[in-house]
Design a protein around this motif. Structure first.
Motif, mmCIF file in Angstrom:
data_model
loop_
_atom_site.group_PDB
_atom_site.id
_atom_site.type_symbol
_atom_site.label_atom_id
_atom_site.label_comp_id
_atom_site.label_asym_id
_atom_site.label_seq_id
_atom_site.Cartn_x
_atom_site.Cartn_y
_atom_site.Cartn_z
ATOM 1 N N LEU A 1 -39.348 53.056 -56.275
ATOM 2 C CA LEU A 1 -38.508 53.986 -55.518
ATOM 3 C C LEU A 1 -39.091 54.249 -54.137
ATOM 4 O O LEU A 1 -38.369 54.302 -53.137
ATOM 5 C CB LEU A 1 -38.363 55.301 -56.293
ATOM 6 C CG LEU A 1 -37.517 55.227 -57.583
ATOM 7 C CD1 LEU A 1 -37.600 56.544 -58.348
ATOM 8 C CD2 LEU A 1 -36.059 54.926 -57.221
ATOM 9 N N LEU A 2 -40.417 54.433 -54.089
ATOM 10 C CA LEU A 2 -41.049 54.658 -52.787
ATOM 11 C C LEU A 2 -40.901 53.432 -51.890
ATOM 12 O O LEU A 2 -40.654 53.534 -50.684
ATOM 13 C CB LEU A 2 -42.536 54.991 -52.987
ATOM 14 C CG LEU A 2 -42.850 56.380 -53.567
ATOM 15 C CD1 LEU A 2 -44.337 56.500 -53.891
ATOM 16 C CD2 LEU A 2 -42.416 57.457 -52.579
ATOM 17 N N GLY A 3 -41.058 52.240 -52.516
ATOM 18 C CA GLY A 3 -40.885 51.012 -51.731
ATOM 19 C C GLY A 3 -39.471 50.880 -51.179
ATOM 20 O O GLY A 3 -39.261 50.508 -50.016
ATOM 21 N N THR A 4 -38.506 51.209 -52.042
ATOM 22 C CA THR A 4 -37.100 51.157 -51.600
ATOM 23 C C THR A 4 -36.856 52.160 -50.483
ATOM 24 O O THR A 4 -36.186 51.869 -49.486
ATOM 25 C CB THR A 4 -36.170 51.451 -52.782
ATOM 26 O OG1 THR A 4 -36.407 50.498 -53.823
ATOM 27 C CG2 THR A 4 -34.715 51.393 -52.350
ATOM 28 N N LEU A 5 -37.397 53.374 -50.644
ATOM 29 C CA LEU A 5 -37.216 54.419 -49.648
ATOM 30 C C LEU A 5 -37.835 54.009 -48.323
ATOM 31 O O LEU A 5 -37.202 54.142 -47.260
ATOM 32 C CB LEU A 5 -37.842 55.723 -50.157
ATOM 33 C CG LEU A 5 -37.768 56.918 -49.192
ATOM 34 C CD1 LEU A 5 -36.313 57.276 -48.908
ATOM 35 C CD2 LEU A 5 -38.495 58.130 -49.787
ATOM 36 N N PHE A 6 -39.086 53.527 -48.406
ATOM 37 C CA PHE A 6 -39.742 53.120 -47.162
ATOM 38 C C PHE A 6 -39.034 51.918 -46.523
ATOM 39 O O PHE A 6 -38.932 51.799 -45.306
ATOM 40 C CB PHE A 6 -41.228 52.801 -47.417
ATOM 41 C CG PHE A 6 -42.091 54.011 -47.541
ATOM 42 C CD1 PHE A 6 -42.289 54.861 -46.453
ATOM 43 C CD2 PHE A 6 -42.710 54.317 -48.749
ATOM 44 C CE1 PHE A 6 -43.081 55.987 -46.585
ATOM 45 C CE2 PHE A 6 -43.499 55.448 -48.873
ATOM 46 C CZ PHE A 6 -43.681 56.295 -47.793
ATOM 47 N N GLY A 7 -38.532 51.002 -47.378
ATOM 48 C CA GLY A 7 -37.775 49.856 -46.846
ATOM 49 C C GLY A 7 -36.507 50.297 -46.133
ATOM 50 O O GLY A 7 -36.159 49.778 -45.059
ATOM 51 N N ARG A 8 -35.840 51.262 -46.757
ATOM 52 C CA ARG A 8 -34.605 51.772 -46.123
ATOM 53 C C ARG A 8 -34.914 52.499 -44.825
ATOM 54 O O ARG A 8 -34.180 52.369 -43.831
ATOM 55 C CB ARG A 8 -33.889 52.707 -47.104
ATOM 56 C CG ARG A 8 -32.542 53.219 -46.615
ATOM 57 C CD ARG A 8 -31.587 52.082 -46.403
ATOM 58 N NE ARG A 8 -30.286 52.566 -45.973
ATOM 59 C CZ ARG A 8 -29.321 51.806 -45.473
ATOM 60 N NH1 ARG A 8 -29.539 50.486 -45.358
ATOM 61 N NH2 ARG A 8 -28.178 52.308 -45.113
ATOM 62 N N LEU A 9 -36.010 53.281 -44.851
ATOM 63 C CA LEU A 9 -36.404 53.985 -43.632
ATOM 64 C C LEU A 9 -36.746 52.993 -42.529
ATOM 65 O O LEU A 9 -36.402 53.191 -41.354
ATOM 66 C CB LEU A 9 -37.609 54.895 -43.922
ATOM 67 C CG LEU A 9 -37.312 56.155 -44.752
ATOM 68 C CD1 LEU A 9 -38.618 56.870 -45.112
ATOM 69 C CD2 LEU A 9 -36.390 57.090 -43.970
ATOM 70 N N TRP A 10 -37.474 51.916 -42.923
ATOM 71 C CA TRP A 10 -37.801 50.890 -41.920
ATOM 72 C C TRP A 10 -36.524 50.261 -41.345
ATOM 73 O O TRP A 10 -36.405 50.060 -40.142
ATOM 74 C CB TRP A 10 -38.652 49.804 -42.565
ATOM 75 C CG TRP A 10 -38.947 48.661 -41.618
ATOM 76 C CD1 TRP A 10 -39.958 48.587 -40.716
ATOM 77 C CD2 TRP A 10 -38.191 47.444 -41.487
ATOM 78 N NE1 TRP A 10 -39.896 47.404 -40.004
ATOM 79 C CE2 TRP A 10 -38.803 46.685 -40.467
ATOM 80 C CE3 TRP A 10 -37.063 46.948 -42.129
ATOM 81 C CZ2 TRP A 10 -38.320 45.442 -40.077
ATOM 82 C CZ3 TRP A 10 -36.584 45.712 -41.745
ATOM 83 C CH2 TRP A 10 -37.199 44.958 -40.725
ATOM 84 N N TYR A 11 -35.556 49.983 -42.235
ATOM 85 C CA TYR A 11 -34.303 49.362 -41.794
ATOM 86 C C TYR A 11 -33.548 50.283 -40.833
ATOM 87 O O TYR A 11 -33.057 49.851 -39.782
ATOM 88 C CB TYR A 11 -33.434 49.035 -43.009
ATOM 89 C CG TYR A 11 -32.093 48.441 -42.645
ATOM 90 C CD1 TYR A 11 -31.975 47.080 -42.351
ATOM 91 C CD2 TYR A 11 -30.951 49.239 -42.585
ATOM 92 C CE1 TYR A 11 -30.751 46.532 -42.013
ATOM 93 C CE2 TYR A 11 -29.718 48.708 -42.239
ATOM 94 C CZ TYR A 11 -29.616 47.347 -41.949
ATOM 95 O OH TYR A 11 -28.401 46.809 -41.602
ATOM 96 N N LEU A 12 -33.476 51.567 -41.198
ATOM 97 C CA LEU A 12 -32.715 52.507 -40.381
ATOM 98 C C LEU A 12 -33.425 52.826 -39.070
ATOM 99 O O LEU A 12 -32.785 52.944 -38.019
ATOM 100 C CB LEU A 12 -32.464 53.800 -41.159
ATOM 101 C CG LEU A 12 -31.541 53.691 -42.388
ATOM 102 C CD1 LEU A 12 -31.473 55.022 -43.112
ATOM 103 C CD2 LEU A 12 -30.136 53.256 -41.950
ATOM 104 N N GLN A 13 -34.752 52.996 -39.123
ATOM 105 C CA GLN A 13 -35.464 53.461 -37.941
ATOM 106 C C GLN A 13 -35.970 52.332 -37.049
ATOM 107 O O GLN A 13 -36.059 52.499 -35.839
ATOM 108 C CB GLN A 13 -36.652 54.341 -38.366
ATOM 109 C CG GLN A 13 -36.216 55.628 -39.048
ATOM 110 C CD GLN A 13 -37.396 56.544 -39.359
ATOM 111 O OE1 GLN A 13 -38.549 56.224 -39.037
ATOM 112 N NE2 GLN A 13 -37.133 57.673 -39.990
#
Length: 750
Positions: free
Chosen positions: A27-39
């Motif tokens: 979940l943390l990996g997915t969250l950080f991946g999504r944050l990287w994608y968005l930001q």
């Protein structure tokens, strides 16, 4: 109680903890991946979008540029009016969709609730006018004629009128200087549509939702130059919509000014004389039908012969372009577009097509020379010509014996052209044409520019029609099934024609060529095409693109872009033939079919050589169409009146009056420079002042009526002088008098 050994529980707990750890890490990996994608990956795009969510744009519409006549007189400009508008978006947020607010607004404006409701409804295929055909997100104008008192009521009681604004705005105005309407030339405006906004998004001139765009005439042709560029002010707002800052605004750039070659005074004279000629024609009896002429429509073009610039262009029936300002009413819209309207929105000078009759004869004259015939002839001008059992008569069956082509133009002898066209048809193989026929009569017409647009700077020009072999073939393919279904060998006239067309409608028959040679049959032309041709004969052979725009001047007056005359070809005739044709057309005005409109009633031929050609076109199922084509060294004037009668009879007086106004010619042929409106074409542009404005000269209240009054005064003076020396009373004003004719000479009216 039995104790469970610790060693039995440890593996299961450890497994569960490992699973939980894996899930948490995933979940943390997915969250950080999504944050990287968005930001990181899409950061700029979302930052821009987020920024836009906190910026509101306020559009300041650009002031539309003026349209001026050749001397600087405004034909279209702007005036400040109090405009009351409604925000459809705000109204739809209300429980009753804003009905109560609109009803209150109607009471203030002196309108009915239904009238106001119709103003704000959106246009579609099922919704009649009035309706709003602009963007639904743009404030919709209810009226542009609000009084200061009404505007004050709305603004002081803003809580009672949510979504309603009342503010001063620049509104288009068509002032009609000197009563010059100029409607079809100017065109009109209406709001931009969503489809137009989408199409123009990636162009160098995108639309804003607040834009008004030209729909016809010069307003459409020069819309980009006239529209200018709207200003945009951007405000930073918080989540509650409160302004927290302002970005640097983009100021509005007013549209450029369009200077035209139109002279408002001559325009008024042309419109007035056309209308008077049509009214006079309706008083005359058509001896073929036993009823008065209908004279249901007409057009006139006044053009500079040496440049192709249009000095005046009138189309009748006309309309008031101001009817479109602020939204058109249902009543006015029906008047302009209904079945009984006779379609005043049409500019019949460039969109009206009809058979040209004898004014077309300059084309077969040139064609005959190109085919190898002599200008001098002689050619037999008999009273009739027989072809396959059918007799084609000269007008009123009058014959002139052996004559030249020049004389055939002067007296408008049909049978000379019948013979020449029939002879050429036979040379090309007749009913069994050669593989590559010469088709001189058709080829020459195309070389004259017929069957194609002239290139005038007005939208929606039509091409007319030259019924050559290719057209016959295409037309037959398109209509064969209908002809074969309705045609009868022994039926009525229309049924017999359909029967023949079913069998061989694709063939160029002898009768087709004979009718075509005098501008009849399937031939169609427009007034602007014929004005271009006669202008070319006048200027030595150059076919100019007719033009109305003369220059575009920036709003500050610093940049002036002249619109130079352009040519699209040369007449396909030699200088000698052109000179001979020119002499013959002068003969039409001095001793031919137009002499009773010029030489015989006083025209200074020695000072202002007049050239003319009359035409009376027969149309199946209708009364004859009147045509009159003329030129001097300066101008070309062509007039036509549908179902108006003969060329010189119906159009002749009006054309003569236009020339009188241009040159200041009195009824007895004397030239008075003080009465001349435009003795020479306007060469210079209006003077631009240091602040960018153009000072307009004064225009008389009604130049046309002033000219009529001047002519009447001159005629009365002449009558008084004649009364002192002769006992016979004067015959009256030239506009109504007719010179006596010998029996059987009605051919002079064609």
């Amino acid at each position: 109680m039995t104790n469970i050994p610790e060693t039995g529980r440890t593996p299961r707990v450890q497994i569960r903890l490992i699973v939980i750890q894996i899930l948490v890490l995933s979940l943390l990996g997915t969250l950080f991946g999504r944050l990287w994608y968005l930001q990181i990956r899409e950061g700029d795009a979302y930052a821009k979008e987020a920024s836009g969510n906190h910026v509101q744009q306020v559009v300041d519409p650009a002031v539309r540029g003026s349209i001026l006549d050749a001397r600087g007189v405004p034909l279209a400009d702007n005036e400040t009016r109090l405009v009351v508008s409604a925000s459809r978006t705000d109204l739809l947020k209300m429980k009753d969709d804003g009905e109560a607010v609109l009803a209150k607004l109607a009471g203030v404006l002196g309108m009915t609730p239904k009238e106001v409701q119709e103003k704000v409804r959106l246009c579609d295929a099922k919704t009649p006018q009035p309706c709003w055909n602009g963007s639904p997100y743009q404030p919709i104008p209810i009226t542009d004629e609000a009084t200061p008192k009404q505007a004050l009521q709305i603004r002081e009681r803003a809580e009672d009128f949510p979504g309603i604004t009342a503010e001063p705005q620049a509104v288009r105005r068509y002032p009609s200087p000197g009563e010059a309407n100029t409607a079809q030339v100017l065109g009109y405006l209406s709001p931009v549509t969503d489809e137009e906004i989408t199409k123009a998004q990636h162009t160098d001139s995108p639309y804003l939702r607040s834009d008004q765009v030209g729909r016809s005439g010069l307003e459409r042709q020069y819309d980009k130059e006239l529209r200018g560029k709207a200003g945009v002010t951007r405000y930073e707002v918080d989540n509650l919509g409160r302004v927290i800052g302002q970005a640097k605004p983009d100021p509005a750039q007013p549209g450029s000014t369009l200077v035209t070659s139109i002279d408002a005074r001559v325009q008024r004279v042309a419109e007035y004389e056309l209308n008077e000629a049509m009214k006079e024609a309706r008083k005359q009896m058509d001896r073929n039908t036993g009823t008065n002429y209908k004279a249901d429509s007409g057009a006139v073009v006044v053009m500079e012969a040496k440049t192709g610039r249009v000095v005046a262009m009138a189309s009748n029936p006309a309309y008031d372009p101001n009817a479109w300002v602020g939204g058109i009413s249902a009543k006015d819209y029906a008047k302009l577009t209904g079945k009984d309207s006779n379609y005043p929105l049409l500019n019949r000078a460039i969109q009206g097509q009809s058979a040209p009759g004898s004014i077309f004869k300059v084309v077969p004259t040139a064609a005959a020379i190109n085919a190898g015939y002599s200008f001098d002839g002689p050619y037999e001008c008999s009273s009739s010509y027989s072809l396959g059992g059918q007799v084609f008569k000269n007008f009123e069956s009058k014959g002139y014996g052996p004559i030249s082509l020049g004389r055939a133009l002067e007296v408008s002898c049909d049978t000379v052209f019948y013979r020449l066209s029939h002879e050429e048809w036979k040379r090309d193989g007749g009913s069994k044409p050669k593989k590559h026929p010469n088709d001189w009569f058709y080829k020459t017409a195309h070389q004259f520019g017929l069957g194609a647009e002239t290139g005038i700077d007005l939208p929606n020009e039509v091409t007319g029609r030259i019924p050559d072999r290719q057209w016959k073939q295409n037309y037959w393919k398109a209509n064969k099934d209908a002809w074969c279904k309705t045609g009868k060998k022994d039926g009525g006239y229309a049924e017999r024609i359909a029967y023949e067309n079913c069998l061989e409608g694709n063939r160029l028959r002898a009768g087709d060529s004979v009718n075509y040679s005098i501008g009849q049959g399937d031939t169609l032309v427009t007034p602007i095409q014929m004005a271009t041709i006669y202008g070319a004969i006048a200027n030595g052979g150059t076919l100019y693109d007719p033009s109305v725009g003369k220059a575009v001047i920036s709003n500050d007056g610093k940049n002036v872009t002249e619109i130079k005359p352009k040519a699209h070809g040369k007449l396909p005739i030699s200088r000698q033939t052109l000179a001979e044709m020119d002499d013959a057309l002068a003969g039409v005005a001095t001793r031919g079919t137009a002499a009773w409109r010029f030489a015989q009633v006083g025209w200074p031929q020695d000072k202002i050589p007049m050239h003319a050609k009359t035409g009376t076109a027969e149309v199946y199922g209708k009364q004859t169409t009147s045509w009159f084509a003329t030129y001097t060294k300066d101008y070309t004037v062509v007039m036509t009146i549908s179902q108006g009668g003969t060329g010189s009879g119906a159009s002749g007086p009006a054309v003569r009056n236009i020339y009188d106004a241009l040159y200041g010619v009195s009824d007895d042929g004397a030239i008075n420079p003080k009465n001349a409106l435009l003795p020479r074409p306007e060469a210079a542009l209006p003077k631009v002042q240091t602040d960018g404005t153009i000072k307009a000269p004064k225009v008389p209240k009604d130049p046309a009526k002033d000219q009529r009054a001047t002519q009447k005064g001159t005629a009365e003076q002449d009558g008084q002088q004649q009364a002192a020396t002769v006992t016979t009373p004067p015959t009256g004003n030239r506009n109504t008098r007719r010179r006596p004719r010998k029996r059987g000479s009605r051919r002079m009216l064609t």
